[in-house]
Design a protein around this motif. Structure first.
Motif, PDB file in Angstrom:
ATOM      1  N   GLY A 196      21.614  14.055   3.943  1.00 35.34           N
ATOM      2  CA  GLY A 196      21.692  14.592   2.597  1.00 35.34           C
ATOM      3  C   GLY A 196      22.944  15.404   2.343  1.00 35.34           C
ATOM      4  O   GLY A 196      22.895  16.447   1.684  1.00 35.34           O
ATOM      5  N   GLY A 197      24.056  14.950   2.897  1.00 33.11           N
ATOM      6  CA  GLY A 197      25.320  15.656   2.709  1.00 33.11           C
ATOM      7  C   GLY A 197      25.666  16.617   3.825  1.00 33.11           C
ATOM      8  O   GLY A 197      26.794  17.119   3.893  1.00 33.11           O
ATOM      9  N   LEU A 230      37.669  24.365   3.153  1.00 29.60           N
ATOM     10  CA  LEU A 230      37.246  23.662   1.950  1.00 29.60           C
ATOM     11  C   LEU A 230      38.206  22.505   1.725  1.00 29.60           C
ATOM     12  O   LEU A 230      39.430  22.686   1.786  1.00 29.60           O
ATOM     13  CB  LEU A 230      37.267  24.600   0.736  1.00 29.60           C
ATOM     14  N   GLN A 231      37.652  21.312   1.490  1.00 30.85           N
ATOM     15  CA  GLN A 231      38.453  20.126   1.185  1.00 30.85           C
ATOM     16  C   GLN A 231      37.945  19.493  -0.101  1.00 30.85           C
ATOM     17  O   GLN A 231      36.761  19.626  -0.441  1.00 30.85           O
ATOM     18  CB  GLN A 231      38.360  19.102   2.325  1.00 30.85           C
ATOM     19  N   GLY A 232      38.846  18.797  -0.791  1.00 32.80           N
ATOM     20  CA  GLY A 232      38.436  18.142  -2.022  1.00 32.80           C
ATOM     21  C   GLY A 232      39.241  16.884  -2.279  1.00 32.80           C
ATOM     22  O   GLY A 232      40.428  16.812  -1.938  1.00 32.80           O
ATOM     23  N   PRO A 264      32.902  16.069  -5.008  1.00 33.59           N
ATOM     24  CA  PRO A 264      34.196  15.760  -4.397  1.00 33.59           C
ATOM     25  C   PRO A 264      34.617  16.758  -3.312  1.00 33.59           C
ATOM     26  O   PRO A 264      35.722  16.670  -2.794  1.00 33.59           O
ATOM     27  CB  PRO A 264      35.157  15.834  -5.579  1.00 33.59           C
ATOM     28  N   PHE A 265      33.730  17.703  -2.968  1.00 33.64           N
ATOM     29  CA  PHE A 265      34.104  18.780  -2.056  1.00 33.64           C
ATOM     30  C   PHE A 265      33.368  18.672  -0.715  1.00 33.64           C
ATOM     31  O   PHE A 265      32.230  18.200  -0.648  1.00 33.64           O
ATOM     32  CB  PHE A 265      33.798  20.144  -2.678  1.00 33.64           C
ATOM     33  N   GLY A 303      43.776  10.972  -7.849  1.00 30.01           N
ATOM     34  CA  GLY A 303      44.708  10.824  -6.739  1.00 30.01           C
ATOM     35  C   GLY A 303      45.072  12.112  -6.046  1.00 30.01           C
ATOM     36  O   GLY A 303      45.756  12.104  -5.016  1.00 30.01           O
ATOM     37  N   ILE A 304      44.614  13.246  -6.580  1.00 28.82           N
ATOM     38  CA  ILE A 304      44.915  14.547  -5.972  1.00 28.82           C
ATOM     39  C   ILE A 304      43.823  14.904  -4.965  1.00 28.82           C
ATOM     40  O   ILE A 304      42.632  14.711  -5.214  1.00 28.82           O
ATOM     41  CB  ILE A 304      45.024  15.639  -7.051  1.00 28.82           C
ATOM     42  N   SER A 305      44.242  15.424  -3.814  1.00 24.94           N
ATOM     43  CA  SER A 305      43.316  15.954  -2.814  1.00 24.94           C
ATOM     44  C   SER A 305      43.935  17.206  -2.202  1.00 24.94           C
ATOM     45  O   SER A 305      45.129  17.471  -2.370  1.00 24.94           O
ATOM     46  CB  SER A 305      42.997  14.910  -1.735  1.00 24.94           C
ATOM     47  N   PHE A 306      43.119  17.972  -1.501  1.00 17.17           N
ATOM     48  CA  PHE A 306      43.622  19.218  -0.911  1.00 17.17           C
ATOM     49  C   PHE A 306      42.744  19.633   0.253  1.00 17.17           C
ATOM     50  O   PHE A 306      41.617  19.161   0.412  1.00 17.17           O
ATOM     51  CB  PHE A 306      43.639  20.338  -1.963  1.00 17.17           C
ATOM     52  N   PHE A 307      43.272  20.541   1.074  1.00 22.92           N
ATOM     53  CA  PHE A 307      42.444  21.257   2.039  1.00 22.92           C
ATOM     54  C   PHE A 307      42.999  22.665   2.196  1.00 22.92           C
ATOM     55  O   PHE A 307      44.186  22.911   2.016  1.00 22.92           O
ATOM     56  CB  PHE A 307      42.379  20.541   3.397  1.00 22.92           C
ATOM     57  N   THR A 308      42.121  23.591   2.514  1.00 21.46           N
ATOM     58  CA  THR A 308      42.534  24.953   2.835  1.00 21.46           C
ATOM     59  C   THR A 308      41.574  25.497   3.877  1.00 21.46           C
ATOM     60  O   THR A 308      40.372  25.199   3.842  1.00 21.46           O
ATOM     61  CB  THR A 308      42.541  25.847   1.579  1.00 21.46           C
TER      62      THR A 308
END
Length: 235
Positions: free
Chosen positions: A26-27, A104-106, A60-61, A111-116
């Protein structure tokens, strides 16, 4: 960038490891690992490590938290002791390390993605020279990516904060790097890339004993700038 903290920092790559990755519930998913390591960090000999991580995906996270313990890691150090000849003295000590990480990632449809991520590290000497010594050093890293057609562009930043020894901050021991990468996917297994990065490395001098002026240098590369162009292929 692994940082300057004593002992074994964390095992992003390690032999002699047993690892279990759960299915997704479940995620929610978890990872567990346990291993024996040799030369876990430059100057360190042997030790044991164990750790785990939990991940939760919502929309999306992806939110993650992780913990790792490295224990019984031996460090051998050499330094010049005041009042002796120029010949260096050799000593050793045993470290235990704790590393905590939150991230945290998204990924988005445009087309945009990120991580921190932020990492907390602490270490203590359990036996040998300067028993009871405590060190702390935190770090952060972030990046943003943009994918369009067969291209990906990435801008990243990472920083090691200053090292603390027995509660005292060692000024100038922080590091940071800023990087840019452009990749073109020739096919699913091959990419052409352009990479550029500016790496600033701080001082690597640390006290042998927490309350003394005698110091030695832990391994750290010099500051540098780099630009590279190449191809990567996965077999």
């Amino acid at each position: 960038m692994g940082g300057l903290i004593g002992g074994a920092k964390f095992q992003d790559r390690s032999s002699n490891t047993i690892r279990w990755d759960s299915p997704e519930w479940g995620g929610l998913s978890v990872d567990l690992g346990y291993g024996r390591t040799k030369a876990a960090a430059v100057g360190n000999d042997q030790g044991w490590w164990q750790g785990g991580a939990a991940h939760y995906k919502v929309g999306p996270f992806l939110v993650s938290g992780a913990y790792e313990l490295n224990r019984n890691t031996k460090e051998t150090l050499s330094y010049e002791k005041p009042g002796t000849t120029d010949k260096k003295v050799s000593d050793s000590r045993i470290w235990d390390n704790n590393t905590y990480l939150a991230s945290l990632q998204g990924w988005f449809d445009n087309g945009i993605s990120f991580f921190t991520q932020y990492r907390w590290q602490d270490a203590s000497v359990t036996s040998g020279i300067d028993t009871g010594r405590k060190e702390k050093q935190n770090a952060l890293s972030s990046a943003i990516m943009y994918d369009i057609a067969d291209w990906q562009f990435k801008l990243g930043y990472a920083k090691n904060e200053e090292l603390h020894v027995n509660g005292k901050k060692l000024a100038g021991t922080d590091d940071d790097v800023i990087s840019f990468q452009a990749m073109y996917y020739v096919d699913p297994t091959a990419v052409l890339y352009f990479r550029a990065r500016d790496v600033r490395m701080g001082d690597n001098k640390v006290p042998v004993r927490g309350g003394q002026d005698v110091a030695y240098r832990r391994w750290k590369s010099d500051s540098f700038n780099e630009v590279s162009v190449g191809v990567e292929y996965v077999f």
